[in-house]
Design an enzyme around this catalytic site. Sequence first.
Site, mmCIF file in Angstrom:
data_model
loop_
_atom_site.group_PDB
_atom_site.id
_atom_site.type_symbol
_atom_site.label_atom_id
_atom_site.label_comp_id
_atom_site.label_asym_id
_atom_site.label_seq_id
_atom_site.Cartn_x
_atom_site.Cartn_y
_atom_site.Cartn_z
ATOM 1 N N GLY A 93 0.907 -1.114 -0.085
ATOM 2 C CA GLY A 93 -0.105 0.071 -0.049
ATOM 3 C C GLY A 93 0.935 1.177 -0.298
ATOM 4 N N GLY A 96 3.447 0.866 3.098
ATOM 5 C CA GLY A 96 4.233 -0.208 3.601
ATOM 6 C C GLY A 96 3.711 -1.448 2.601
ATOM 7 C CB VAL A 97 5.205 -4.451 2.339
ATOM 8 C CG1 VAL A 97 6.227 -4.713 3.597
ATOM 9 C CG2 VAL A 97 4.869 -5.822 1.704
ATOM 10 C CG ASP A 208 -10.644 5.433 4.137
ATOM 11 O OD1 ASP A 208 -11.242 5.854 2.955
ATOM 12 O OD2 ASP A 208 -9.378 4.743 3.830
#
Length: 563
Positions: A93, A96-97, A208
């Site tokens: 994303g 990060g991962v 969100d």
Amino acid sequence: MGNCCVSRPSGADKRRRCGSSTAPHTRGGRRVIGAANMRCLSTVSSVSDAARAVMSNEPATVLGNSGSSGNGGVMAAEEMLRRYEIGEELGRGEFGVTRRCRDAVTGERLACKSISKRKLRSSVDVEDVRREVAIMRSLPAHANVVRLREAFEDADAVHLVMEVCEGGELFDRIVARGHYTERAAAAVMRTIMDVVQHCHKNGVMHRDLKPENFLYANASENSPLKVIDFGLSVCFKPGARFNEIVGSPYYMAPEVLKRNYGQEIDIWSAGVILYILLCGVPPFWAETDEGIAQAIIRSHIDFQREPWPKVSDNAKDLVRRMLDPNPYTRLTAQQVLEHPWIQNASAAPNIPLGEAVRSRLKQFTVMNKFKKKALLVVAEYLPTEELDAIRELFNMLDTKKKGHLTLEELRKGLQVIGHNIHDTDVDMLMEAADIDGNGILDCKEFVTVSIHLKKIRSDEHLPKVFSFFDKNGSGYIEIEELKEALSPRGDQKSIDDIFLDVDIDKDGKISYEEFELMMSAGMDWRNASRQYSRAVYNTLSRKIFKEVSLKLDHSGPLVAAGK
């Protein structure tokens, strides 16, 4: 109503000055986390050394002494490597991962989400992470909320060990099933609203809600659907109002753009998801960001297109009441769950909504992934440039050597030195970097945010993004190249639908011109960047409402009042 954490105080002074670099924590001559021999827990960023230097003056820790070992950052990271075995990558994303993770003692399969500190470009980003961890730790357990096992921190990243969800995204599952009905949509919406009600009862506003944030725990047909991301969530008290513009454009409530909102925005976002579930496209769509914002403000719902004429009246009634532009007459989470269409979900029509809806959902989902991948290419792989020039520009504009600039000083200074920068760009820079909303930019935030926005905003990068997909250098993106880039492990069949829309001349490949048209259609692909989206919609909000402060009249709709 219980509050699970304390929300950020408004107006707090969060300004920081540019400082010297801070060396990464080491032990015994090696990085504690990040080296290849540490079970591949390297940070995911490949940003240049210049960008690393700029970001190295961040606070040493994000979580402070809240690491699971109780000894703070580095020790907590070492403890993580003792407790867990880190496996293959599951996804990436903006920050990060996420990798597979296994409890070294029990063998339980988990996921480790590593948030790179170099990606936290402002104190707002840092606070988002702190809040996410605090909320996930404090929110009572729920079958449809992903469980945070532990949080760790090292010199490079914050690592969140949590439940793993391997069943795929919500819309991917719907598309794969083939037979899709109103009854199935009602069951999904009941789950989503159970989560919203759970959050609201515990004083959490999600802020969100969108399909990408809901994953299935596993591949089984009866797998639970779980919300996975609390990165923009905030704790609230009854009656509290917020003014920070956050969220994803398609799902943003009108009162968010009006900078005066409460937990009602989660009902709106869920209503947008419901509309998409029933017809395959968002209710508020336009060719530009400003058009999307204006459509949200108008709040006109189209029930004319297929399949709406054959959708039940109960379903349409619920959509209308969830997408009520007045937050005070909009349904609450409890009222949605009590609505006849949700209460009697098993009685909802079990007639297929039609192949058109399924096809639209597939296209909507895959296109979003395409655009997000493009954003990651820019943010991750393209080099940071002109760092020294940007810092020098700040020092030149800061004539009084105060270490910060006002918006007017920024405007006037740019004019004096002959930089012809459009007012919209200046506004975007201020909106992105002015953390506490007091109209002041400090040096570090000016440098880091201007680099990020310059990289993201510049269309000169599109040819490079195109080249990333065009692996063989043929001048076209071929379907196998797209499958490799977007779905290396998943159901690759869904990628085929991109070509039906993007491949205009139907020659079986995507030219640069076709790629460029796709990237410019609908929601700007750069809005996949949380920071870019915040900046754009902050600027649009001020433009649309002409910097008028809005109040909510409890006896009626939104009304404006002068500052």
